[in-house]
Design an enzyme around this catalytic site. Structure first.
Site, short mmCIF file in Angstrom:
data_model
loop_
_atom_site.label_atom_id
_atom_site.label_comp_id
_atom_site.label_asym_id
_atom_site.label_seq_id
_atom_site.Cartn_x
_atom_site.Cartn_y
_atom_site.Cartn_z
N TYR A 176 0.84 -1.19 0.00
CA TYR A 176 0.00 0.00 0.00
C TYR A 176 0.88 1.24 0.00
O TYR A 176 1.99 1.22 0.52
CB TYR A 176 -0.90 -0.01 1.24
CG TYR A 176 -1.80 -1.22 1.29
CD1 TYR A 176 -2.90 -1.33 0.44
CD2 TYR A 176 -1.54 -2.28 2.17
CE1 TYR A 176 -3.73 -2.44 0.47
CE2 TYR A 176 -2.37 -3.40 2.21
CZ TYR A 176 -3.45 -3.48 1.36
OH TYR A 176 -4.27 -4.58 1.39
N HIS A 177 0.37 2.32 -0.59
CA HIS A 177 1.18 3.53 -0.77
C HIS A 177 0.61 4.74 -0.06
O HIS A 177 -0.59 4.82 0.17
CB HIS A 177 1.29 3.85 -2.26
CG HIS A 177 1.99 2.79 -3.02
ND1 HIS A 177 3.36 2.65 -3.02
CD2 HIS A 177 1.51 1.78 -3.78
CE1 HIS A 177 3.69 1.61 -3.76
NE2 HIS A 177 2.59 1.06 -4.22
N GLU A 198 -9.98 1.39 4.58
CA GLU A 198 -10.18 0.36 3.55
C GLU A 198 -9.09 0.50 2.48
O GLU A 198 -9.34 0.87 1.34
CB GLU A 198 -11.60 0.49 2.99
CG GLU A 198 -12.65 0.27 4.08
CD GLU A 198 -14.06 0.74 3.74
OE1 GLU A 198 -14.34 1.02 2.56
OE2 GLU A 198 -14.88 0.83 4.68
N ARG A 201 -11.92 5.55 10.07
CA ARG A 201 -12.86 5.40 8.95
C ARG A 201 -13.25 6.73 8.28
O ARG A 201 -13.37 6.83 7.07
CB ARG A 201 -14.14 4.73 9.50
CG ARG A 201 -15.34 4.71 8.56
CD ARG A 201 -16.51 4.02 9.25
NE ARG A 201 -17.78 4.19 8.57
CZ ARG A 201 -18.29 3.32 7.70
NH1 ARG A 201 -17.63 2.24 7.37
NH2 ARG A 201 -19.46 3.54 7.15
N HIS A 254 -15.08 -0.17 -1.94
CA HIS A 254 -14.97 -0.24 -0.48
C HIS A 254 -14.43 -1.62 -0.10
O HIS A 254 -14.18 -2.46 -0.95
CB HIS A 254 -16.35 -0.06 0.15
CG HIS A 254 -16.90 1.32 0.10
ND1 HIS A 254 -16.96 2.14 1.19
CD2 HIS A 254 -17.42 2.05 -0.94
CE1 HIS A 254 -17.50 3.31 0.85
NE2 HIS A 254 -17.78 3.28 -0.44
N GLU A 281 -17.74 -4.12 -2.57
CA GLU A 281 -17.04 -4.42 -1.32
C GLU A 281 -16.01 -5.49 -1.65
O GLU A 281 -16.37 -6.63 -1.95
CB GLU A 281 -18.02 -4.94 -0.25
CG GLU A 281 -19.06 -3.92 0.18
CD GLU A 281 -18.63 -3.06 1.36
OE1 GLU A 281 -17.42 -2.95 1.64
OE2 GLU A 281 -19.52 -2.48 2.00
O1 0X9 Z 1 -21.56 1.27 5.04
C1 0X9 Z 1 -20.98 1.67 4.03
O2 0X9 Z 1 -20.82 2.85 3.76
C2 0X9 Z 1 -20.44 0.60 3.05
N1 0X9 Z 1 -19.88 -0.48 3.78
S1 0X9 Z 1 -18.43 -0.26 4.51
O3 0X9 Z 1 -18.13 -1.38 5.36
N2 0X9 Z 1 -17.30 -0.22 3.38
O4 0X9 Z 1 -18.44 0.97 5.22
C3 0X9 Z 1 -21.57 0.11 2.18
C4 0X9 Z 1 -22.18 1.17 1.32
C5 0X9 Z 1 -23.44 0.74 0.67
N3 0X9 Z 1 -24.20 1.87 0.19
C6 0X9 Z 1 -24.85 2.72 1.03
N4 0X9 Z 1 -25.01 2.48 2.29
N5 0X9 Z 1 -25.38 3.78 0.45
ZN ZN Z 2 -16.40 1.60 3.10
#
Ligand code: 0X9
Ligand code: ZN
Length: 442
Positions: free
Chosen positions: A150-151, A210, A262, A332, A407
């Protein structure tokens, strides 16, 4: 020796791992960074909790309660399970709490810090020429970009400049705004005919921790460009907008201070709490389910819709370019899913059948290419309802047809802390989704 603070800290961490901390201490002046040394997760456990009934979810949000009572950090919440990490000082109490509610945690990892150390060491081993140092030598390019590790943000932005320099006629590099900490937000456009070709938007790095997401989006950029002249018509005949890093402040913070960060880094608001969850900040179902008005929460939605500079920059940029915008892909981790709207309400989009078919094709191709199992579905069914997401916003505000959130890996073995040896195959999976969508646009 010049090295940014993150580099120093990671080298220190590595020196500690290799048992040469004192040597690292002597050669580097560390006095002024001690306060910011990375948050450690020694003996923090990652739990998966199944069988949380719907009734229970409604009357007692287990994750939220465990966040408040035991300082838990929610990694993933969906209709089937909750993944949450608990610090060692709270393990006993948290277990008693679950016992009392007839729930039993499955232990996914018994020491999150060793996952973080393994991730670091794996990158070092893949890229070092001298023992104990991560180098950029794994790449022959000037930016130092490769997919064995990773960078930092500088390398990612240097790579974007490198791509522009190599293809000045078809590539444009935009700075679409700045973050609260003053970092640039950058987007590349690749197009042989920007006025006429249909457009695809790809972003990564909305969520800081992520790391596989920006790694995948830079790989997609590489896949597109390293062989541009020989790309098929369905790739060359599109305008690609690529933003590998939507949340640079959060990303750098997760590299230097807290691996599990996050949100972005705006604020502080109340009680020293920083950051807004950018994927709860878009102007769609903003005040609804699945987000929090508490600035200390990991899913804090912000003080108003599009309150954040990152959200505004992306929304303004895309709103001006919505003509011909056919696809919005956002990467994600983790969970291995390809999902499409809606997320803010339990309703399918009108052309859900088409979106399901394209996602299923991508998922089949992934299985053939790398052997990984992904699932194609509508978002609210697998991830529950959550407002303020960039995906829903792009469909609602801009009318984009092919809207997908991907994901990436894995399914909970390492979670966000995916060792670098998995980057290439995971990025290939991300590319496969982009390729399949491009083909469907035709
Ligand atoms: O919760 C989120 O934002 C996403 N999952 S994460 O674990 N990467 O945080 C999913 C996003 C799905 N789309 C929306 N909730 N609009
Ligand atoms: Zn996410």
């Amino acid at each position: 020796m010049t090295m940014n603070r993150g580099g120093v800290e990671r080298l220190m961490l590595l020196a500690m791992l290799l048992g040469t901390a004192s040597a690292a201490n002597e050669s580097l002046s560390l006095g002024n960074i001690v306060a910011d040394l990375p948050e450690r997760y020694d003996e923090t456990q990652l739990w998966r909790i199944h069988n949380i009934s719907d009734a229970m979810r409604q009357y007692m949000p287990v994750g939220q309660l465990m966040e408040q009572k035991f300082g838990g950090n929610i990694w993933k919440e969906n209709s089937k399970f909750l993944d949450i990490s608990i610090g060692k000082e709270h393990l006993k109490a948290a277990r008693n709490f679950l016992d009392a509610h007839h729930l039993e945690p499955q232990i996914l990892a018994d020491n999150v810090q060793s996952l973080i150390d393994e991730e670091l060491l794996d990158g070092v081993q893949a890229t070092s020429s001298l023992p104990g140092t991560r180098t950029k030598k794994a790449s022959r390019s000037g930016s130092g970009m490769h997919w064995k590790d990773y960078h930092d943000l500088d390398t990612i932005y240097a790579f974007m400049r490198e791509v522009r320099a190599k293809y000045p006629n078809i590539v444009r590099l935009y700075t679409i705004g700045q973050t609260a900490e003053g970092r640039d937000l950058k987007v590349l456009r690749i197009s042989e005919n920007p006025r006429e070709y249909k457009k695809v938007w790809i972003d990564g790095g909305i969520h800081a921790r992520e790391w596989i997401s920006p790694a995948t989006v830079t790989f997609i950029l590489f896949q597109l460009m390293h062989n541009w002249e020989n790309q098929p018509a369905h790739i060359r005949g599109l305008t690609w907008y690529i933003m590998p890093m939507m949340n640079p402040d959060g990303y750098e913070y997760s590299r230097t201070v807290n691996r599990l960060w996050r949100k972005n880094r705006s604020g502080p608001r109340r009680a020293d709490c920083y950051g807004v969850d950018l994927n709860r900040n878009f102007d769609i179902g903003w005040n609804g389910f699945g987000s929090s008005k508490d600035p200390c929460s990991d899913v804090f939605r912000g003080t108003s819709a599009a309150s954040e500079l990152e959200t505004q920059a992306v929304a303004d940029f895309l709103a001006k370019r919505k003509y011909n915008l056919e696809a919005y892909l956002t990467y994600h981790s983790y969970g291995q899913l390809v999902v499409y709207p809606w997320a803010y309400k339990a309703v399918k989009v009108r052309d859900a059948a088409v979106l399901q078919r394209v996602a299923s094709t991508a998922v089949e191709r992934i299985a053939q290419k790398t052997g990984s199992t992904y699932r194609a579905s509508v978002t609210h069914e697998v991830l529950g309802i959550a407002g303020g997401g960039s995906d829903d916003w792009s469909r609602d505000a801009l009318g984009v047809k092919y809207v997908y959130t991907v994901e990436l890996r894995d399914r909970g073995t390492y979670g966000f802390v995916l060792p670098p040896k998995f980057i290439k195959d995971t990025a290939l999976e991300g590319w496969t989704v982009a390729e399949t969508v491009a083909q469907s646009i035709g």
